[in-house]
Design an enzyme around this catalytic site. Structure first.
Site, PDB file in Angstrom:
ATOM      1  N   GLU A  94      27.246  -0.802   6.713  1.00  9.23           N
ATOM      2  CA  GLU A  94      26.035  -0.382   7.428  1.00  9.23           C
ATOM      3  C   GLU A  94      25.990  -0.998   8.822  1.00  9.23           C
ATOM      4  O   GLU A  94      25.077  -1.784   9.152  1.00  9.23           O
ATOM      5  CB  GLU A  94      24.797  -0.749   6.617  1.00  9.23           C
ATOM      6  N   GLU A 105      25.957   4.691  -1.285  1.00  7.99           N
ATOM      7  CA  GLU A 105      25.004   3.818  -1.990  1.00  7.99           C
ATOM      8  C   GLU A 105      23.704   4.560  -2.244  1.00  7.99           C
ATOM      9  O   GLU A 105      23.201   5.256  -1.359  1.00  7.99           O
ATOM     10  CB  GLU A 105      24.599   2.601  -1.133  1.00  7.99           C
TER      11      GLU A 105
HETATM   12  C1  GAL Z   1      22.076  -1.676   1.624  1.00  8.01           C
HETATM   13  C2  GAL Z   1      23.286  -2.576   1.707  1.00  8.01           C
HETATM   14  C3  GAL Z   1      23.663  -3.141   0.359  1.00  8.01           C
HETATM   15  C4  GAL Z   1      22.447  -3.638  -0.351  1.00  8.01           C
HETATM   16  C5  GAL Z   1      21.438  -2.527  -0.482  1.00  8.01           C
HETATM   17  C6  GAL Z   1      20.183  -2.952  -1.212  1.00  8.01           C
HETATM   18  O1  GAL Z   1      21.425  -1.601   2.847  1.00  8.01           O
HETATM   19  O2  GAL Z   1      24.389  -1.908   2.248  1.00  8.01           O
HETATM   20  O3  GAL Z   1      24.597  -4.169   0.551  1.00  8.01           O
HETATM   21  O4  GAL Z   1      21.910  -4.707   0.366  1.00  8.01           O
HETATM   22  O5  GAL Z   1      21.057  -2.110   0.804  1.00  8.01           O
HETATM   23  O6  GAL Z   1      19.270  -1.893  -1.337  1.00  8.01           O
END
Ligand code: GAL
Length: 669
Positions: free
Chosen positions: A157, A315
């Site tokens: 990110e 994710e």
């Molecule tokens: C994202 C990040 C992950 C984790 C996740 C939690 O922004 O890439 O590593 O922190 O959020 O929701």
């Protein structure tokens, strides 16, 4: 179609990716065997490894420890689980920032952030870049040929916590960036309008980052700093990508974007060209009354920035996150609908943050595929069931979504809209984008959410909320689009200024005045909560304008409020197409009616479906795959001539229970 990941030797045929972030470094080695076994049980075939493992991989300058990662990757390969391997550069270890405190980001008020969280590096730091590239080279050199390696994951990110830094090193790099762009200080003075408030510069050295000041800063200065900072982060992405491509040319490269929210500062339209696969992270918000609309918007943006290419959901959350006020747990079936919705909109797989719920650290209460409760849990059973669903959907791999409508996002305008000194502080680019998107979603209209630099040719309709900063060449592109038969919907606060944020004179909306056939002499924004009535029975909020017709015809008038009696919505025929102007923020009913009208006029194909039933179509070489996601509380029955890949049900009438999903395969003959 090329796969979005290098398929491992053990793979037979195409499959959708399923898995999540896997952090074995947080667990004793004895736990790994259970991880591998349960991953297999859940149908996991791709995990992201090493994202935050820098401190483990390089415990000290020049010292490397890859033994543990070797064993992880070997173990995963034995269980036929492929790896999306991180370059691990996201979070520098304490020893590095201790040796080079200048790596740590400086805020606008001059405070240098302390080590102790993550991703706190300055995007312009040379010490960071050198160390990160050394690490990426070590990782790539060691694992390029590993049988489990399927995809490179650059950083994490980029810009999530460090979108801008105000340190002296950034200042020096900013001057170089400006010199490249403007060549002379005088050009810069003109572009920034520095005669305002005695800001005239006489040498490059006088340029500073837009640090905390006594009063409002110069908008053009602020805009350029956002562009510069995005380019600095992009430089890191490009540098790591170049290295990976050199060391492992056959492994695709990606990084995880944060669409749509971070598009407000990061130039994802440009960054998409640097990755082989667009990947996105998306989290729903606990207070969003319709989170499934946010899911669809994020997915259509992920497809849109990549120009329609298949993409990957890197994710999303299995249930609650741990960074909102009240972290709402997903309701039964919601995780499945979210994952399948991303896939319905073109994702080639669904990955989660994270595989196993952590017990330590700031995210110890974040959900996971394998929760704290362990495998004997409803969560894990739902995860395994979803894995089985995805296996059944293997035939759709490589199929794509085509959209007749482009919803245009202009990064510069979004960034500029977040500043003070506009006619109304209630202008809200993100909200307007969502409201327009929601209207299209409710009308069952498929759209791509695209950057303003995209090729418009394939669209029948373009919607451009708040495209505030627009230059003459872009106005010409829009004119060409309309004259060649396109239907353009431009909204208030579009085309009012050029790319330097200098207002186009002669009447608003500046560069688009002629195309839209309207002329506006002043803005008449509304107060918070104020609503105005329109002649067609709908209503507007936030903004009004006393629109004067200059070639367009009025489709609706203001009947109350400061612009009563003036046209509110206008329509102008230009060449073979139509240019609409909507000068207020229509209420949801108004947006819905308007979306219907434009779609009908533009002959956009419609899908006939009940409210809250989401339908998208993926087209493969031999079949169409129609996703039906029933977000409503009622069962529906739809007519389909095909077979549901999930249940094996066949048409002609298919029941879709409340909360359920169907993926109907129809052969193309
Ligand atoms: C994202 C990040 C992950 C984790 C996740 C939690 O922004 O890439 O590593 O922190 O959020 O929701």
């Amino acid at each position: 179609m090329e796969s979005v990941w290098r398929r491992p030797a053990w793979a037979q045929g195409d499959v959708l990716a399923y898995g999540g972030d896997y952090c074995p470094e947080q667990w004793p080695e004895a736990v790994w065997a259970e991880d591998f076994r349960l991953m297999e049980e859940a149908g996991v075939n791709l995990v992201t490894v090493g994202v935050f493992a820098w401190a483990r991989l390089q415990p000290a300058p020049g010292r490397w420890d890859f033994g543990w990662l070797d064993r992880v990757l070997d173990g995963l390969a034995e269980h036929r689980i492929a790896v999306c391997l991180a370059t691990a550069t996201a979070s520098p270890p304490p020893w590095l920032t201790a040796a080079h405190p200048e790596i740590q980001l400086v805020r606008a008020d001059g405070v240098r952030l302390s080590h102790g969280s993550r991703q706190g590096w300055c995007p312009s730091s040379a010490a960071y870049k050198d160390a990160a590239l050394e690490l990426a080279e070590q990782v790539a050199g060691r694992y390029a040929g590993h049988p489990a390696l399927a995809l490179w994951h650059i950083s994490n990110e980029l810009g999530c916590h460090n979108p801008v830094c105000y340190c002296d090193e950034s200042a020096a790099r900013f001057r170089v960036w400006l010199e490249d762009r403007y060549e002379t200080v005088e050009n810069l003075n003109l572009a920034w309008g520095t005669d305002f408030w005695s800001q005239r510069l006489s040498a490059w050295e006088e340029v500073l980052p837009p640090r905390t000041t006594s009063y409002f800063g110069n908008p053009a200065h602020l805009n350029d700093y956002v562009r510069f900072s995005s380019d600095e982060l992009r430089g890191q992405l490009q540098a790591e990508a170049a290295l990976l491509r050199q060391l492992a040319p056959d492994v695709p490269v990606t990084t995880n974007f944060m669409l749509p929210g971070r598009w407000r500062s990061l130039d994802y339209g440009a960054w998409a060209a640097d990755v082989d696969v667009v990947a996105n992270d998306h989290y729903t918000l606990s207070d969003d009354p319709r989170p499934h609309v946010a899911v669809a918007l994020a997915a259509d943006a992920s497809r849109g920035v990549g120009g329609g290419r298949p993409w990957l959901l890197m994710e999303h959350a299995a249930s609650a996150v741990s960074w909102q006020k009240a972290n709402r747990a997903k309701t039964p079936g919601e995780m499945r609908r979210n994952s399948l919705a991303h896939i319905a909109h073109g994702a080639e797989g669904a990955l989660f943050f994270q595989w196993r719920a952590a017990v330590a650290g700031a995210e110890r209460y974040h959900s996971a595929m394998l929760p704290h409760a362990g495998a004997d849990s409803d969560q894990f059973r739902a995860v395994a069931a979803l894995g089985a669903d995805l296996a059944k959907l293997a035939p759709i791999a490589g199929s794509t979504v085509a959209a007749p409508i482009g919803l245009v996002v202009d990064r510069d305008s979004w960034a500029a809209s977040l500043r003070p000194t506009l006619p109304s502080a209630f202008l809200d680019y993100g909200a307007a984008l969502r409201e327009w998107y929601e209207a299209l979603w409710d009308a069952h209209l498929t759209c791509d959410v695209i950057p303003s630099t995209a090729d418009f040719n394939s669209y029948k309709v373009l919607v451009t909320p708040h495209w505030q900063l627009l230059d003459a060449a872009e106005a010409q592109r829009l004119r060409d689009f309309v004259e060649q038969g396109g239907h353009l919907v431009a909204t208030y606060f579009t085309g009012v200024a050029d790319r330097c944020d200098q207002v186009v004179t002669g009447g608003y909306p500046g560069a688009l005045r002629d195309l839209l056939g309207v002329r506006v002499e002043e803005f008449r924004p509304l107060l918070e909560g104020q609503e105005v009535k329109l002649s067609d029975g709908t209503a507007g909020r936030l903004w009004t304008e006393p629109v004067k017709l200059a070639g367009a015809t009025a489709a609706a008038f203001y009947v109350s409020g400061p612009s009563a009696g003036f046209p509110a919505v206008t329509r102008a025929e230009r060449g073979a197409g139509v240019a609409w102007y909507v000068s207020t923020q229509l209420n949801p009913a108004g947006l819905g009616e308007f979306a219907d009208r434009v779609a009908d006029e533009a002959a956009v194909p419609r899908i006939d479906a009940p409210a809250d039933v989401e339908i998208t179509v993926r087209r493969g070489a031999e079949a169409l795959y129609t996703f039906v996601i029933n977000h409503s509380a009622e069962a529906v029955a739809l007519k389909f001539d095909g077979v549901d890949l999930l249940t094996g049900d066949t048409g002609p009438v298919m029941a879709v229970p409340a909360g359920d999903v169907r993926v109907v395969e129809q052969a193309l003959r």
